[in-house]
Design a protein around this motif. Structure first.
Motif, PDB file in Angstrom:
ATOM      1  N   GLU A 133       0.819  -0.985  -0.013  1.00 16.05           N
ATOM      2  CA  GLU A 133       0.048  -0.133   0.099  1.00 16.05           C
ATOM      3  C   GLU A 133       0.816   1.108   0.283  1.00 16.05           C
ATOM      4  O   GLU A 133       0.769   2.106  -0.716  1.00 16.05           O
ATOM      5  N   VAL A 134       1.760   1.181   0.933  1.00 14.98           N
ATOM      6  CA  VAL A 134       2.678   2.440   0.749  1.00 14.98           C
ATOM      7  C   VAL A 134       3.615   2.711  -0.349  1.00 14.98           C
ATOM      8  O   VAL A 134       3.632   3.752  -0.963  1.00 14.98           O
ATOM      9  N   ARG A 137       1.845   4.085  -3.499  1.00 13.16           N
ATOM     10  CA  ARG A 137       1.430   5.635  -3.329  1.00 13.16           C
ATOM     11  C   ARG A 137       2.596   6.471  -3.801  1.00 13.16           C
ATOM     12  O   ARG A 137       2.362   7.551  -3.790  1.00 13.16           O
ATOM     13  N   ALA A 176      -2.577   3.799   5.355  1.00 12.10           N
ATOM     14  CA  ALA A 176      -1.979   2.347   4.960  1.00 12.10           C
ATOM     15  C   ALA A 176      -2.471   1.310   5.747  1.00 12.10           C
ATOM     16  O   ALA A 176      -2.899   0.252   5.302  1.00 12.10           O
ATOM     17  N   SER A 180      -4.836  -1.685   4.536  1.00 11.40           N
ATOM     18  CA  SER A 180      -4.080  -3.057   4.577  1.00 11.40           C
ATOM     19  C   SER A 180      -4.714  -4.003   5.385  1.00 11.40           C
ATOM     20  O   SER A 180      -4.132  -5.183   5.383  1.00 11.40           O
TER      21      SER A 180
END
Length: 328
Positions: A133-134, A137, A176, A180
């Motif tokens: 997720e991090v 982005r 995040a 997640s």
């Protein structure tokens, strides 16, 4: 009034009864402990259901006995929810007080009907999903170099995403996490619903009681009908209640942090992340997190319904139980 851009029209209630407040609860050895559902115990209403705090590994024997007997919470304890990762729990267990040993023995070895139970819901447990997720982005221009460098250095992207997380600070950490960890968040919410429906109290915690705990508390406050301002206010109180020790873990890169070392995975190893960058509980961090939920899902309720699977009927049931308690 309520921020209708954050909450949909199906909210259980429009606002809390005037004058409700959360009160710090005293348990020796437990920090940042207070009720979540905002009952004003000084005005004669019944005891709250939901409590948040830092880790319980330093609790005293007397406070453990009081917690288990319902003397301190005003109603039977139904569950303790630990939001930490397994390795954090193992490290902390090495330094547990006698009171904590007693508490966890009772939580894990009591077959009596309706005895309090320990549940584990690690909000940072899915390491690959979190870091995915991090990394998703990161701007293409910022990610391109590290991705190419992984041909020669397998950890180049790991370090780059760790730096990006530090730059994004608490709002990126929280959003995040929310993106997640839907299964673990859903698990925690379902435990709260089950125990509150049975008239029992729930205590949930992480390490400091401000980050993972703060995110879960905000979701529960939304279900209970709190305004965005109330959610932000309660989150921001942690800094003062912790007395300056507000980082998610130690402030040094060599210190402990949530991790997953399976097969050399990215993990939360402090080799990559300086958790000292995540100190404090500024109101802006929760404001930005709630703004992200609004942008991505339309509202907190939209997030709970569409991403977590905690549906309207369940939210209404839990919210109604908390509302009824407030009005007793």
């Amino acid at each position: 009034g309520k921020d209708e851009s954050l909450f949909s029209a199906s909210s259980v209630r429009t606002d809390r009864q005037a004058g409700l407040k959360t009160e710090p609860v005293s348990l020796e050895g437990v920090r940042n402990l207070r009720n979540v559902d905002g009952c004003n115990t000084s005005s004669g209403s019944s005891a709250p259901f939901l409590y948040r705090c830092a880790a319980l590994d330093s609790i005293s024997v007397a406070s453990s006995q009081s917690l288990l007997s319902s003397d301190r919470l005003g109603r039977p304890l139904g569950a303790v929810i630990d939001l930490r990762n397994p390795d954090e729990i193992l490290r902390a267990a090495k330094g547990r007080t006698e009171g904590a040993e007693y508490l966890y023995h009772r939580l894990c070895n009591n077959d009596e009907l309706d005895a309090p139970q320990l549940y584990k819901a690690p909000f940072l447990g899915d390491v690959e999903a979190f870091w995915g997720e991090v990394e998703s982005r990161m701007p293409v221009s910022q990610a391109l170099g590290p991705r190419l460098a992984t041909l020669f250095d397998g950890r180049a992207m790991h370090r780059a995403s760790a730096r990006y997380l530090e730059e994004g600070g608490l709002p990126l950490l929280y959003s995040a996490m929310l993106a997640s960890a839907p299964q673990q968040i859903g698990k925690a919410l379902h435990v709260c619903l089950e125990e509150v429906a049975a008239g029992r109290a729930v205590v949930f915690h992480c390490a400091k009681g401000k980050d993972r705990t703060g995110v879960l508390a905000a979701l529960l406050q939304a279900i209970a009908g709190d305004t965005e301002a109330q959610m932000v206010h309660e989150y921001a109180r942690s800094g003062a209640l912790l007395g300056g020790e507000e980082a998610i873990t130690t402030s040094n890169k060599g210190g402990g942090s949530p991790s997953n070392n399976n097969g050399g995975s990215h993990g939360f190893s402090s080799f990559f992340v300086d958790w000292g960058e995540f100190r404090g509980s500024p109101a802006s961090a929760m404001e930005e997190t709630l703004g992200w939920l609004r942008t991505e899902y339309g509202s907190v309720e939209g997030y709970l319904n569409d991403h977590v699977g905690f549906e309207a009927k369940q939210r209404e049931q839990l919210g109604t139980l908390l509302l009824r308690n407030d009005n007793m």
